[in-house]
Scaffold this motif. Structure first.
Motif, mmCIF file in Angstrom:
data_model
loop_
_atom_site.group_PDB
_atom_site.id
_atom_site.type_symbol
_atom_site.label_atom_id
_atom_site.label_comp_id
_atom_site.label_asym_id
_atom_site.label_seq_id
_atom_site.Cartn_x
_atom_site.Cartn_y
_atom_site.Cartn_z
ATOM 1 N N THR A 232 0.823 -1.206 0.000
ATOM 2 C CA THR A 232 0.000 0.000 0.000
ATOM 3 C C THR A 232 0.857 1.255 0.000
ATOM 4 O O THR A 232 0.534 2.244 -0.680
ATOM 5 N N GLU A 233 1.955 1.233 0.767
ATOM 6 C CA GLU A 233 2.861 2.382 0.768
ATOM 7 C C GLU A 233 3.448 2.630 -0.619
ATOM 8 O O GLU A 233 3.484 3.751 -1.108
ATOM 9 N N LYS A 234 3.898 1.553 -1.233
ATOM 10 C CA LYS A 234 4.567 1.685 -2.534
ATOM 11 C C LYS A 234 3.634 2.247 -3.596
ATOM 12 O O LYS A 234 3.969 3.219 -4.288
ATOM 13 N N ILE A 235 2.442 1.661 -3.724
ATOM 14 C CA ILE A 235 1.549 2.110 -4.789
ATOM 15 C C ILE A 235 0.892 3.435 -4.420
ATOM 16 O O ILE A 235 0.621 4.279 -5.289
ATOM 17 N N GLY A 236 0.657 3.666 -3.122
ATOM 18 C CA GLY A 236 0.048 4.925 -2.693
ATOM 19 C C GLY A 236 0.912 6.128 -2.996
ATOM 20 O O GLY A 236 0.412 7.203 -3.336
ATOM 21 N N GLU A 237 2.223 5.952 -2.887
ATOM 22 C CA GLU A 237 3.146 7.033 -3.227
ATOM 23 C C GLU A 237 3.023 7.403 -4.702
ATOM 24 O O GLU A 237 3.078 8.577 -5.080
ATOM 25 N N GLN A 241 -0.735 9.726 -2.612
ATOM 26 C CA GLN A 241 -1.494 9.529 -1.381
ATOM 27 C C GLN A 241 -0.629 9.589 -0.121
ATOM 28 O O GLN A 241 -1.113 9.300 0.971
ATOM 29 N N ASP A 242 0.638 9.913 -0.261
ATOM 30 C CA ASP A 242 1.550 9.943 0.884
ATOM 31 C C ASP A 242 1.351 11.244 1.657
ATOM 32 O O ASP A 242 1.633 12.333 1.155
ATOM 33 N N THR A 243 0.837 11.142 2.875
ATOM 34 C CA THR A 243 0.622 12.327 3.704
ATOM 35 C C THR A 243 1.249 12.101 5.076
ATOM 36 O O THR A 243 1.011 11.084 5.719
ATOM 37 N N GLN A 246 3.135 8.683 5.707
ATOM 38 C CA GLN A 246 2.432 7.412 5.565
ATOM 39 C C GLN A 246 1.251 7.620 4.630
ATOM 40 O O GLN A 246 0.572 8.645 4.717
ATOM 41 N N VAL A 247 1.011 6.688 3.717
ATOM 42 C CA VAL A 247 -0.105 6.880 2.795
ATOM 43 C C VAL A 247 -1.420 6.836 3.567
ATOM 44 O O VAL A 247 -1.551 6.152 4.594
ATOM 45 N N LEU A 248 -2.401 7.558 3.059
ATOM 46 C CA LEU A 248 -3.660 7.748 3.770
ATOM 47 C C LEU A 248 -4.384 6.428 4.032
ATOM 48 O O LEU A 248 -5.017 6.258 5.077
#
Length: 630
Positions: A232-237, A241-243, A246-248
């Motif tokens: 989730t972190e990888k694709i969220g970036e 979505q990285d806020t 950490q992605v939301l």
């Protein structure tokens, strides 16, 4: 204590249990105190029980990935099948000597999840006429795809990605839904019955967190972990979505998991007559919605970069969910992405079909984010025409009650009667704030008294809640339905919902509008307009909205269209639309105009005409099914 790869050695022709590299030692696990807390990923999530053994499944994924990268597919498959790092402990913390395996999450799914909603939607969506997916039982679809991926050398890591996105994702959903089920069972048990302690339920939430995050994970780091948090972190970036480091999505999921744990640890949580299971059910469904976001993002990303293997993987993780809320988009996407071969020329149409399903999945464009120019705009979806009728107020959430009926149909076909009954009793898709509408509430509402024929029905059945009684009798196979077949049970439940429950409750909205119309103040007239649009939503539904196929709908509007070919009552206005449906839309617009001009006398006449009109498809249905049973 630790052993390194060198001390274990290698077997000729097979290799070692891990890829020799610094930090890849194998820990010898001793017995653990079951009540000891786990500090998952250096404080990312603090559990109230020891779930280190669950988090250790991340090391299996790491070892499998390393084995695949080195070309040792046999070793990777051995770890996948038998497990390596995730020891299983008994209730008092004694090591049983058995290992938890990623393969087991899928292979045991049919036995563990056969009454769960999300799992049965996947089974329904993927199975062929023999109940199989890729010539294996559809219930083990994840394991089937992982084994297919092991034989696919490009990309090498596809199998490791698949066991996280498919096996582990569904198993987390099972852990969460199982917690709801146990909470409800405790609520309904007698004082002498089985009671699930708050500690046991909290541990289940901790288990879900451990499987989401895994060990070796650092907050907001897409490189250190191996499970769904890292994915989730990888694709969220990539999707902006990285806020705050950490992605939301991960922020939301961790917050919801903690909310779930707090919910089951209150005094008397899940105790007799508590409503904890209702609150918990909503939280769990919100977690599942958030868990879906990184899967959709990965599908969009791989569609854009044209990674065929991962398109197939993430289509398998997303498209089945759409079967439960948008049948026409599901059919199109399945044909292109799962059954067929995706081509770059299909990109725009595929993305459009995916985005058209965000709303019914409980998502929005902003929650998915954007990647490399993939545009998305869902700002006007609340006022899309329903079957040709455009409401003046936002009643799309009301209209989504038809998705509950669609999903009950699916569960009944899969003989997942537990999931079907839960959907009926508690609702799944139509929200009013943080609570949900349910078909059970509709079938027992005291507000139906405003409808002229309601008294006639109650006198005939000698039951104020006659439709609710019929549905429960069918679910439990009680008289007069003691010896019905599965097909008969399906028809009794679905037709009662479509005709007796939704038809009556829709009329309630229209007659409420009549009563409010005669009041002089402006607020009452606004309420009357809203009630009128609600009635229209309950007659037509979200599935019959503009852009969807006529066959998607499940309410009275669509049933009239279904019957018209057999009675020569279809219109040339639109192919497959009945004269009843066309007249219904005309009358709904007439009522809309009469409310705007406060012509209440004309509104009474229009409402009564709609009431009479709705009997046409009911008579047609009675005649049609009578002829079919001869």
């Amino acid at each position: 204590e630790y052993l390194d790869c060198k001390s274990i050695g290698k077997m000729s022709g097979i290799g070692g249990v891990c890829i020799p590299e610094e930090g890849n030692e194998v820990k010898i696990s001793n017995d653990v105190p079951p009540n000891e807390t786990s500090n998952i990923a250096d404080g990312l999530y603090i559990s109230s029980s020891n779930v280190d053994d669950r988090a250790a499944i991340a090391q299996d994924v790491k070892a499998i990935s390393n084995a695949l990268k080195s070309g040792n597919a046999r070793l990777a498959k051995d770890i996948y099948e038998g497990g390596l790092n995730s020891n299983i402990y008994d209730a008092v913390g004694i090591n049983t000597g058995e290992k938890r395996s990623l393969a087991g999450f899928s292979k045991e799914a049919q036995a563990k999840m056969n009454q769960e909603s999300t799992f049965n939607i996947f089974r329904y969506a993927l199975q062929d006429s023999y109940g199989n997916y890729m010539d294996e039982p559809a219930g083990k679809y994840a394991d089937t795809f992982v084994n297919f991926a092991f034989s696919n050398t490009k990309p090498k890591a596809l199998a490791a990605d698949a066991m996280v996105a498919l096996n582990l994702w569904m198993y987390i959903s099972h852990v969460l839904y199982d917690t709801v089920t146990k909470c409800e069972a405790s609520t309904n048990s007698s004082p002498m019955g089985v009671f699930s302690s708050s500690g046991a339920l909290a541990q289940a939430i901790d288990e879900a967190a451990a499987f989401w995050i895994g060990d070796s994970q650092q907050t907001g780091d897409s490189r250190t972990g191996h499970l769904l948090y890292a994915l989730t972190e990888k694709i969220g970036e990539s999707f902006g979505q990285d806020t705050n480091g950490q992605v939301l999505v991960n922020t939301n999921i961790l917050k919801l998991l903690n909310n779930a744990k707090s919910t089951v640890t209150f005094v008397n949580a899940c105790g007799p007559r508590s409503n904890t299971h209702l609150v918990l059910r909503v939280i769990v469904d919100k977690i599942i919605i958030q868990m879906t976001i990184p899967l959709i993002q990965n599908l969009l990303y791989n569609l854009k970069v044209y990674d065929a293997g991962r398109v197939k993987l993430y289509a398998l993780s997303v498209v089945p969910l759409i079967a439960g809320c948008n049948p026409s988009s599901y059919s199109y996407l399945k044909a292109i992405l799962i059954d067929g071969e995706y081509h770059a020329r299909d990109f725009s149409d595929v993305v459009k079909a995916l985005q058209s399903s965000y709303s019914c999945l409980g998502l929005s464009c902003s929650e998915i984010g954007t990647y490399n120019g993939i545009a998305c705009d869902d700002r006007n979806t609340a006022f899309v025409s329903m079957g040709g009728y455009l409401p003046t107020h936002n009643v799309m959430e009301h209209a989504k009650i038809d998705i509950d009926i669609l999903q009950i149909q699916i569960f009944m076909k899969m003989r997942a009667y537990g999931a079907a009954k839960e959907c009926y009793m508690y609702g799944r898709n139509s929200y009013k704030g943080d609570e949900r509408r349910s078909l059970r509430d509709f079938s027992t509402s005291i507000y139906r008294q405003v409808i002229p024929q309601y008294k006639t029905y109650t006198q005939y059945y000698d039951d104020l809640d006659y439709a609710h009684t019929l549905i429960l009798q069918a679910f439990e196979e009680e008289p007069p339905f003691s010896y019905i077949s599965s097909d008969q049970k399906h028809e009794i439940v679905i037709k009662t919902l479509q005709h007796m429950v939704m038809g009556m409750y829709a009329l309630r909205g229209l007659y409420d509008a009549n009563n409010l119309c005669s009041m002089e103040d402006d607020s009452s007239n606004t309420k009357a307009e809203i009630s009128w649009d609600e009635g229209a939503a309950f007659l037509i539904g979200s599935l019959a909205r503009e852009g969807n196929k006529l066959g998607d709908g499940v309410l009275l509007y669509s049933f009239a269209n279904e019957m018209c070919p057999f009675f020569d009552t279809c219109t040339k206005w639109r192919s497959g639309v009945s004269r009843v449906s066309k007249e219904l839309v005309t009358l709904l617009y007439a009522g809309q105009a009469e409310l705007e001009s406060r012509n209440c006398q004309a509104l009474v006449k229009t409402t009564n005409e709609i009431n009479s009109l709705l009997y046409v498809p009911l008579f047609q249905g009675a005649l049609y099914y009578s002829s079919m049973n001869q």
